[in-house]
Design a protein around this motif. Structure first.
Motif, short mmCIF file in Angstrom:
data_model
loop_
_atom_site.label_atom_id
_atom_site.label_comp_id
_atom_site.label_asym_id
_atom_site.label_seq_id
_atom_site.Cartn_x
_atom_site.Cartn_y
_atom_site.Cartn_z
N LEU A 530 34.51 -36.99 -49.59
CA LEU A 530 33.66 -35.62 -50.12
C LEU A 530 32.21 -35.45 -50.19
N GLU A 531 31.40 -36.66 -50.34
CA GLU A 531 30.06 -36.65 -50.36
C GLU A 531 29.49 -37.15 -48.89
N PHE A 534 30.37 -34.59 -45.11
CA PHE A 534 29.99 -33.17 -44.70
C PHE A 534 28.62 -33.05 -45.01
N SER A 538 26.97 -28.34 -48.47
CA SER A 538 27.84 -27.45 -47.96
C SER A 538 29.10 -27.36 -48.43
N VAL A 539 29.50 -28.03 -49.34
CA VAL A 539 30.74 -27.97 -49.79
C VAL A 539 30.97 -26.97 -50.95
N ARG A 540 32.01 -26.10 -50.75
CA ARG A 540 32.28 -24.92 -51.75
C ARG A 540 33.53 -24.65 -51.99
N GLU A 541 33.98 -25.16 -53.02
CA GLU A 541 35.25 -25.19 -53.48
C GLU A 541 35.84 -23.78 -53.63
N PHE A 577 38.27 -26.12 -49.70
CA PHE A 577 36.69 -25.75 -49.86
C PHE A 577 36.39 -25.72 -48.48
N ASP A 578 35.13 -24.84 -48.42
CA ASP A 578 34.50 -24.60 -47.22
C ASP A 578 33.22 -25.68 -47.05
N ALA A 579 33.11 -26.32 -45.87
CA ALA A 579 32.14 -27.08 -45.78
C ALA A 579 31.54 -26.96 -44.30
#
Length: 752
Positions: A530-531, A534, A538-541, A577-579
């Motif tokens: 996750l870290e 991406f 940019s990670v938006r759950e 999520f978006d990434a």
């Protein structure tokens, strides 16, 4: 005396059936009654005829009383015993009694591609006002009787499901409906090419888009094996059948933590059978089937011709209903369905009207729309919705506004822009031909006098060498907490490859959990991906408000869900999520093991569906990263099972719209998800040292009696049999993913 022999034989069969049903010969002294009947059969010629028939009548009364008593107190586990009885009707009995004629395809008896799967081209007729109309049907189903020694208990092997798929496509080409009959405790869990999971996924993906009416009838529906022939427009179920995510014995072994080889207590089996909600009435209430076909009180047997007459009528009626739903004339459709409903209780000699089963192109499109809507509604609402009231309304409004925006931007405007560009390109091409003819005489001297300066070739970021790893970025990387442990780690391949012991801070820090000698990948927590995978920040759950629930009221599940929430801070086993990956926007569905072993239930299925829809609307690639999945959550019963066809159907819609669907397996990936919405991706890869398959070694051993080699589910074997298309190194995951996003996918993606 000949009649007495038949009567005694019939009584012996009925007593044997009761013993099978109860699973206990001592119930109501059935064993003594069975011995008494056997004694009468042995001495029938030594007893006076009047005395013999008097004794037979007394036994007849006793057996009838016990049958009535058993029917009043049927438990779910006893319904399972009814289905498993050798006296139960089979697919071959249905072909003989429900259809006018049939021709078996793909083999006959034991000389078949897979005897557990029977395919037949059949004819079924109806009478309307003394005129007979015939319909052509493709019949596909499981067969576990009439040749039990080679039918494999109705467990289809991968090539059996492939045979079924082949004739599904034949039916689509010929434009005839398909009748599926499900008589299986589950698929045979072997990974011989093409592999059990991969073939079931192919079946589901194809069935989601078949442009012919499909009706399924379930007598024994065992998890993924049933779904390989269960995705249909109307699902019927025998009133004394069962449809479940797992057998009661399997659920009891898991719930009771029974070790391999130990006997599972009968009380625990009965308890789990009741908890799983596997009966026809339970499934009708849950919405996983559409109708129930009534059987006699203790189930239909091979000589119950009234039941076959009922089943024949229900299959014709269901096919009519599917066809009528596609018609554009609502008045005609309503009238016809009303007439069908009036005939529901009494089976008529004649049908009210003839309904042709051919579909026009428009009706085929409508058929697919109705099928999609049907499965999207399945199991909806059997999860917790965190947003309520005003927040729920705001969320829906935002979703609608977003959908409208992206449809306008990437749908209407982009299509017009492409059309304009196409016209300009054609005009430019025509003009360039004329221009070249005019300029050709002076072009060569000009280039000789004024040569073009040489420029170095442009290097794409995706073509950079291995020196640009995932760590060669402008932000600090996430390091696994395992790197804080002061210990040495021994590679499991040390004896074979001579790997040196590694210090944990080096292994889980600098080497990212990868052995530098042999390349073995040690498991890492999902947060590492996750870290590190991406772009920073940019990670938006999204969909976080959806959480797993206990729709069946399964004992002990609520406390387990609460415990997992306290431990992980999450309420489901999937994160959507978006990434961004080097600037490219993607949608990600990440399954992780920390919550219920990565199992999939109603909440996880709904979150995945919404992620697919968002990727389709926004024209973004969809990545499913499987940190671990343990299959379907058994405590949610068939509500979990229907996530297989539901999610597969949505994936198909996304791929057909031009989307790019990539699946990456890591650690352990087994069972239902792999055999459906994950296994149907055209681009599947495995992280090195991952294990991929339909069932684990213990399940295979208990089902087949065979031990499998340690590397049976390895990524290399999955690649060899064609399940996956590549193997990635964890340290090159980000680079390989970016390459895939650049080189794969069609022009419908937003960045193409």
């Amino acid at each position: 005396m000949a009649d007495s022999g038949k009567l005694l034989g019939n009584l012996a069969d009925r007593i044997s059936y009761l013993i099978d049903l109860k699973g206990d010969s001592s119930w109501s002294d059935l064993d003594e009654l069975q011995d008494h009947v056997q004694k009468l059969r042995d001495t029938q010629y030594e007893i006076a005829e009047s005395e013999l028939f008097e004794k037979i009548n007394r036994v007849e009364d006793r057996v009838s009383f016990l049958e009535d008593r058993a029917a009043e107190q049927l438990k779910p586990s006893e319904i399972v015993n009814i289905v498993r009885s050798v006296h139960r009707f089979t697919l071959m009995d249905i072909l003989e009694n429900c259809y006018d004629s049939y021709t078996e395809l793909g083999g006959d008896g034991d000389c078949s591609i897979d005897p557990a799967v029977v395919v037949a081209r059949a004819t079924i007729s109806r009478r309307v006002k003394k005129k007979v109309y015939s319909h052509q049907i493709m019949v596909i189903g499981h067969e576990k009787g009439q040749g039990e020694e080679y039918r494999n208990g109705g467990c289809a092997r991968p090539w059996g499901n492939e045979k079924a798929l082949r004739y599904m496509r034949v039916a689509e080409v010929e434009g005839i409906p398909i009748h599926f009959y499900v008589f299986t405790p589950g698929a045979f869990p072997i990974e011989d090419s093409p592999g059990a999971a991969q073939q079931i996924a192919r079946n589901l993906y194809a069935m989601a888009g078949l442009e012919v009416p499909m009706i399924s009838f379930i007598s024994e529906g065992g998890s993924g094996g049933a779904e390989a022939m269960g995705l249909s427009d109307i699902r019927l179920m025998a009133s004394k059948g069962y449809y479940s995510v797992i057998s009661p014995e399997g659920a009891a072994a898991i719930e009771g933590k029974i070790r391999e080889g130990e006997k599972v207590p009968k009380d625990l089996i009965d308890h789990c059978a009741a908890q799983l909600k596997m009966t026809a009435q339970d499934n009708l209430l849950l919405g996983t089937i559409d109708r129930i076909v009534e059987e006699p009180p203790l189930g239909a047997r091979r000589e119950d011709y009234a039941f076959f007459r009922r089943l024949r009528y229900e299959m014709i009626r269901a096919t009519d209903e599917v066809v009528l739903r596609t018609k554009s004339l609502r008045a005609f459709r309503a009238y016809a369905l009303k007439g069908q409903a009036a005939e529901e209780h009494d089976i008529p000699e004649d049908f009210a009207m003839f309904i042709g089963w051919d579909l026009t192109d428009f009706e085929k499109e409508r058929l697919l729309e109705i099928r999609s809507r049907k499965y999207r509604q399945m199991a909806r609402g059997f999860y917790r919705e965190g947003r309520k009231g005003l927040f729920s309304g705001i969320g829906r409004a935002r979703e609608l506004a977003s959908k409208g925006y992206y449809e306008l931007r990437y749908g209407l405007l982009r299509s017009h822009r492409r059309n304009v560009r196409k016209v300009l390109d054609e005009v430019s091409s025509e003009g360039s031909v004329l221009l070249r003819k005019v300029a050709k005489p002076v072009k060569a001297p000009y280039e000789f006098v004024f040569p073009k300066p040489e420029r170095p070739p442009k290097v794409l970021r995706s073509e950079m060498g291995d020196d640009r790893s995932i760590f060669a970025e402008e932000w600090e990387t996430y390091v696994s907490p395992l790197a804080n442990e002061d210990r040495t780690v021994t590679c499991p391949n040390a004896s074979r490859h001579g790997c040196l012991d590694l210090w944990a801070p080096d292994l889980y820090g600098e080497f990212s959990g990868v052995c530098p000698t042999c390349g073995h990948h040690f498991p890492l927590e999902y947060q590492w991906y996750l870290e590190n995978l991406f772009d920073k920040g940019s990670v938006r759950e999204f969909n976080r408000h959806l959480s797993a629930a206990n729709p069946l009221g399964f004992e002990g599940l609520d406390s387990r869900l609460s415990r997992d929430f306290k431990r992980t801070g999450r309420r489901s086993s999937i994160i959507t999520f978006d990434a961004r990956v080097r600037g490219i926007k993607i949608i990600v569905a990440m399954f992780f093991s920390n919550y219920r072993g990565g199992t999939v239930g109603c909440a996880e299925g709904e979150k995945f569906v919404r992620a697919c829809d968002k990727a389709r609307i926004t024209r973004r690639p969809l990545l499913s990263y499987i940190h671990t999945t343990g299959g379907i959550r058994i405590q949610e019963g068939t509500l979990g099972v229907v996530q297989m066809p539901k999610c597969t159907l949505v994936v198909r819609e996304y791929i057909k719209s031009g989307g790019l669907y990539i699946v990456v397996y890591d650690n352990n990936s087994y069972a239902g998800p792999v055999a459906s919405f994950l296994g149907c991706s055209p681009y599947q890869v495995g992280i090195r040292s991952s294990r991929i398959g339909f069932a684990g070694p213990r399940v295979i051993r208990e089902t087949t009696g065979q031990d499998v080699p340690p590397d049976y589910h390895s990524a290399k074997n999955a690649l060899r049999r064609g399940h996956i298309q590549g193997i990635w190194n964890r340290r090159e995951f980000r680079k390989n993913l970016f390459d895939a996003l650049i080189h794969m996918g069609g022009r419908n993606l937003y960045y193409k």
